[in-house]
Design an enzyme around this catalytic site. Sequence first.
Site, short mmCIF file in Angstrom:
data_model
loop_
_atom_site.label_atom_id
_atom_site.label_comp_id
_atom_site.label_asym_id
_atom_site.label_seq_id
_atom_site.Cartn_x
_atom_site.Cartn_y
_atom_site.Cartn_z
N ASP A 187 8.35 -29.85 10.88
CA ASP A 187 7.65 -28.88 11.72
C ASP A 187 7.28 -27.76 10.74
O ASP A 187 7.95 -27.56 9.74
CB ASP A 187 8.64 -28.39 12.77
CG ASP A 187 8.09 -27.26 13.59
OD1 ASP A 187 6.95 -27.39 14.06
OD2 ASP A 187 8.79 -26.26 13.76
P1 ADP Z 1 4.39 -25.31 15.22
O1 ADP Z 1 4.14 -26.76 15.37
O2 ADP Z 1 3.77 -24.76 13.97
O3 ADP Z 1 5.83 -24.94 15.36
P2 ADP Z 1 3.84 -24.67 18.01
O4 ADP Z 1 3.67 -26.06 18.50
O5 ADP Z 1 5.07 -23.95 18.40
O6 ADP Z 1 3.61 -24.57 16.41
O7 ADP Z 1 2.60 -23.83 18.48
C1 ADP Z 1 1.28 -24.22 18.13
C2 ADP Z 1 0.28 -23.13 18.29
O8 ADP Z 1 0.20 -22.71 19.65
C3 ADP Z 1 0.60 -21.89 17.51
O9 ADP Z 1 0.13 -21.96 16.20
C4 ADP Z 1 -0.14 -20.82 18.32
O10 ADP Z 1 -1.47 -20.78 17.95
C5 ADP Z 1 -0.04 -21.32 19.74
N1 ADP Z 1 1.07 -20.70 20.50
C6 ADP Z 1 2.10 -21.33 21.07
N2 ADP Z 1 2.92 -20.48 21.72
C7 ADP Z 1 2.40 -19.26 21.51
C8 ADP Z 1 2.78 -17.93 21.91
N3 ADP Z 1 3.87 -17.67 22.63
N4 ADP Z 1 2.00 -16.91 21.50
C9 ADP Z 1 0.91 -17.14 20.77
N5 ADP Z 1 0.50 -18.35 20.38
C10 ADP Z 1 1.22 -19.40 20.75
MG MG Z 2 7.63 -24.89 16.14
#
Ligand code: ADP
Ligand code: MG
Length: 639
Positions: free
Chosen positions: A330
Amino acid sequence: MSCCNTNEDFTGPWWRFSPLRNALIAGLIALPAWILAQAGLIELTFAHILYWIAIPVGAWYWAQEGVKSLYEEHEIGISMLMVAATTGSGILGMWEEAAALVVLYGAAEGVEEYTFARTRTAIRALLDLAPKEARVIRKGEDVIIPAEELKIGDLFVVRPGESLPTDGKIMSGVSSLDESPVTGESLPVDKIPGMKVFAASINGQGVLTIEANKTFADNTLSRIIHLVEEAQDQKGKAQQWMERFGRRYSPLVLLTSALMLLVPWLLSADMSIWAVRAVILLVAAAPCALVISLPITMAAGIAGAGKRGILIKGGAHLEHLGIIDIIAFDKTGTLTYGKPRVTDIITRNDQQRSNLIALAYGMERHSEHPLARAIRNYGDSQKIDPVNVSNFKALTGSGIQADWDGTTWYLGNPGLFREREQDISQFEDQIASLQDEGKTVVLVGSEAGLQGLIAMQDILRENASEVIQSLHKQGIRTVMLTGDNTGTAQKIAEQTGIDDVRADLRPEDKVNAIKELLTRGHVLMIGDGVNDAPALATATCSVAMGAAGTDAAIEAADVALMADDLNKLVEVIHLGRKARKVSKQNIVFSVTVLALLIPLGVTGMISIAFTVLAHEASELLAVANGLRAGKVTTQKGKT
Ligand code: ADP
Ligand code: MG
């Protein structure tokens, strides 16, 4: 039942361990009898009388165990084979051999069970690192109380050089703490008020006042110990197979031995030769070393990992760690520190930036995401008050939504708005250029249109590329799975040298990505354990990082790394491969011993005494080798 059924713990000195003590006493009777008889100083009959005393003493525990498993579980175990061999030797009048068998088998068995019990409980010694007393503040004064009596909310004081009795939050004082008992990381960590601290950490130079947030019985250290002990009862596939094999194999040996008496008798062959060979077979074919091979390796591996702040939640997971071909990372919080900072704010038509932040802050107040924390921190630093939103909803993997001022607002990645068929063209150029800089861009808007965008940047972990390189050297393929945009993801891939990047993934896309990777090999997924739960559950083995202090992460993953250190992943792979190597060595070794002893014994090439010696020595060797699974050296030279 097999020759290694001791699941009980034992912590005393070895000679207090009853199976060992009995073997020792029997040996102290039988050996002088044998020496004196050999030297002609005592009558043979007198020596036999001494053997008759030694045999029941030496066989006391294991013979009972063999008979018990026959009656209660209708199983013929290895101990039962030994009972038969001893009885057989006695009937043949070979009392010397019978006594040697009883003493040596009892001793080897005792050593094995003792080592096994000690390995299982070795991890418990960690608990002694937490002090048994706490200095709590009662009515403004320090009072010493037993650590078990600490209640949640109690304030306690820790002086320089002292260890912490339980987990808590620093209320006052600054210091650097050695958290190695919990995280396995020996570098001291700087701590200021408001930060979490763990039981058994060693305080550096400052005086700390800490508010307990866990009782002594429930603190992180106790939980680790509890989980590791539970883990050792969960057997992997190989181990279960081996147990089933043992249950079928031993009766077969007994049957063969019986046939070796019956057939020559029917054929009127020389019974004295075949009776001895039948007894030798019972000992030669007993799979003691084989049966202990895996349990001792797994117990040593899991306990060794526990001491390094690596929680492996069962033998099955340790087995899996040894066969991993692909690691899926991740991004946020795993490859990066997961502590992004707001870098750019762009609003529509020069609208007030503070209004945008007040809205974003209000929405993010309800989210646990690292980006949410960044926006809240920024709002605080600018002294902006958040608005009060209602109907908050997390749109996992893309953003959040909430109602304010009669409108439903969205905050999230550009994909969220594209999916909702909203026009984001006015920001398209800025989004692209910010993403090229490796920043994460989120948009804020409603049905009526976009309000603006907020860009944030996270920092790549210092050792990320070093870790990726050393995994590559092990022949492991690395893949990044992220919900973030391609530009940012690509940037990080370049910096770390990761093999493959999959960006703009929603949680279900991550699951599909893992499924696809599984068609190419065994996949380990490492993540923060919370928002990637479905993908973690799909992988062959899942690892959560920085788990100390976050109970959810400890529960969710197969393997929890207490320290927030990517390098632990390299250690985990080493441990898995070492355990696999040691298991294989043990199995090959013990099968070879059986393959040699059985034909030699059945053809009468070796004596009972030699067979007994070789058999017990091989068992002890398998135990000693198995213990190596708990010791690995990583590149840093740590063991
Ligand atoms: P990663 O796989 O990098 O851990 P996530 O799956 O948690 O990322 O989230 C993917 C994308 O969704 C983030 O890069 C962001 O753009 C958006 N996102 C998700 N949750 C939030 C939040 N609470 N506030 C702002 N953006 C969010
Ligand atoms: Mg994440």
